[in-house]
Structures are given as structure tokens and as C-alpha cells.
Design a protein around this motif. Sequence first.
Motif, short mmCIF file in Angstrom:
data_model
loop_
_atom_site.label_atom_id
_atom_site.label_comp_id
_atom_site.label_asym_id
_atom_site.label_seq_id
_atom_site.Cartn_x
_atom_site.Cartn_y
_atom_site.Cartn_z
N LEU A 191 -5.75 10.35 -23.15
CA LEU A 191 -5.94 11.08 -21.89
C LEU A 191 -5.01 10.49 -20.84
O LEU A 191 -5.43 9.76 -19.96
N ALA A 192 -3.73 10.81 -20.94
CA ALA A 192 -2.75 10.27 -20.01
C ALA A 192 -2.78 11.04 -18.70
O ALA A 192 -2.83 12.27 -18.69
N ALA A 193 -2.75 10.31 -17.62
CA ALA A 193 -2.71 10.94 -16.29
C ALA A 193 -1.33 11.57 -16.08
O ALA A 193 -0.33 11.08 -16.59
N GLY A 194 -1.30 12.67 -15.36
CA GLY A 194 -0.04 13.29 -15.01
C GLY A 194 0.39 14.43 -15.92
O GLY A 194 1.31 15.17 -15.58
N GLU A 195 -0.23 14.61 -17.07
CA GLU A 195 0.11 15.74 -17.92
C GLU A 195 -0.32 17.02 -17.22
O GLU A 195 -1.32 17.06 -16.52
N GLN A 196 0.43 18.09 -17.41
CA GLN A 196 0.13 19.34 -16.71
C GLN A 196 -0.40 20.42 -17.63
O GLN A 196 -0.43 21.59 -17.26
N ILE A 197 -0.82 20.05 -18.83
CA ILE A 197 -1.41 21.04 -19.74
C ILE A 197 -2.83 20.60 -20.10
O ILE A 197 -3.11 19.41 -20.21
N PRO A 198 -3.72 21.56 -20.26
CA PRO A 198 -5.10 21.20 -20.59
C PRO A 198 -5.25 20.81 -22.06
O PRO A 198 -4.54 21.32 -22.93
N GLN A 199 -6.17 19.90 -22.32
CA GLN A 199 -6.48 19.52 -23.70
C GLN A 199 -7.52 20.44 -24.31
O GLN A 199 -7.55 20.62 -25.51
N LEU A 200 -8.39 21.01 -23.48
CA LEU A 200 -9.45 21.90 -23.97
C LEU A 200 -9.22 23.30 -23.43
O LEU A 200 -8.93 23.48 -22.24
N LEU A 201 -9.33 24.30 -24.31
CA LEU A 201 -9.07 25.69 -23.94
C LEU A 201 -10.30 26.56 -24.17
O LEU A 201 -11.04 26.35 -25.14
N TRP A 202 -10.49 27.55 -23.27
CA TRP A 202 -11.49 28.60 -23.44
C TRP A 202 -10.74 29.91 -23.43
O TRP A 202 -10.11 30.27 -22.43
#
Length: 162
Positions: free
Chosen positions: A109-120
Motif C-alpha cells: 500500500l504505497a502512498a502516492g499511487e493514483q489508481i485504486p486497488q479495490l474496484l466496484w
Amino acid sequence: MRYSSLGFTLIELMVVMVLIGVLVSMVHISLGDNRARDAQQEARAMLALMQGLREKAVLDGQEYGLRLEPEAYQQMRLQGATWQAVEAPVKLSAGVLLTLVLEGRVHSLAAGEQIPQLLWLSSDENTPFALHFDSPPLRWQSLYSDGLGNPLLEASEVTDAY
């Protein structure tokens, strides 16, 4: 012959010390462990958020996501080909950390990433995951999803998370 006493006797001092000890114990018991309570509140709030994202994705026909950091999370929505933040990141209570497990492995869980890890998704599917609420070295709560339906919240037995 009569002696006048000045001060307190040893028994009086011991009684006062016992009373202070009892009062301190009662305060400690009533406050409990704040880390466990904080983790439980954060897990319940996250569960409600995930249920809301599932409903919004289906009703709006849009894809939603959740970007996680060890100490924060943020709602996102797919706009065209890019992910846009729906609101500002939400900080977790002090001492509560997130641990994400995807496909049986702990995910960074790196800070600063701009994509979500979990999707709905609008098709009423979501990313299968396990999300743990920890206060190292203890694990307090966990959210689980098999990719269909709402996630399940489970209180972990107080165990060593690492």
C-alpha cells in the motif's frame, strides 16, 4: 501521660493508597483499549463505504474504486480512461493501519499511487480481497469479499498480525 499525635498513621496512609489504586483500576477498565475500539469503528465505517460504492456503481452504471494507503483511503471514480478522486483522502485513527491481501498475498500500500486497488463495477462485481485493520503487532478487525455481494466484517481474535 498523654501523647498528642501529629500527622497520619500508617494504616490511614495504606487505606488511602488502596482507594487510589481501586479508582485508577476502574478508570483503566472503563476506558479499555482504544486501539481495539478505533479499529472497530474504522472497519465499520469502511464496510458502510464499500456497501455504498457497490450501490452507486450499479445505480450510476459507473466504475468506482478505493485507493488504500497504510494510514488512509480515498474514493475514486473512473472518468473516461483515468481515475479521479471523488473526495479528499480520509485518514485512519492514530495507531490503526491497513493491510490488504489480494490473491492470497499481502499487497503493498504505497502512498502516492493514483489508481485504486479495490474496484466496484457496474456489473455488481468487485475485487476479491481481505482487508485487515491492525495496530501492530495486533490484528483487530478484518473485511473479506469474494467479489460478489457485500463484504463481510469479522472481529479477529486478538492475534499477532505479523
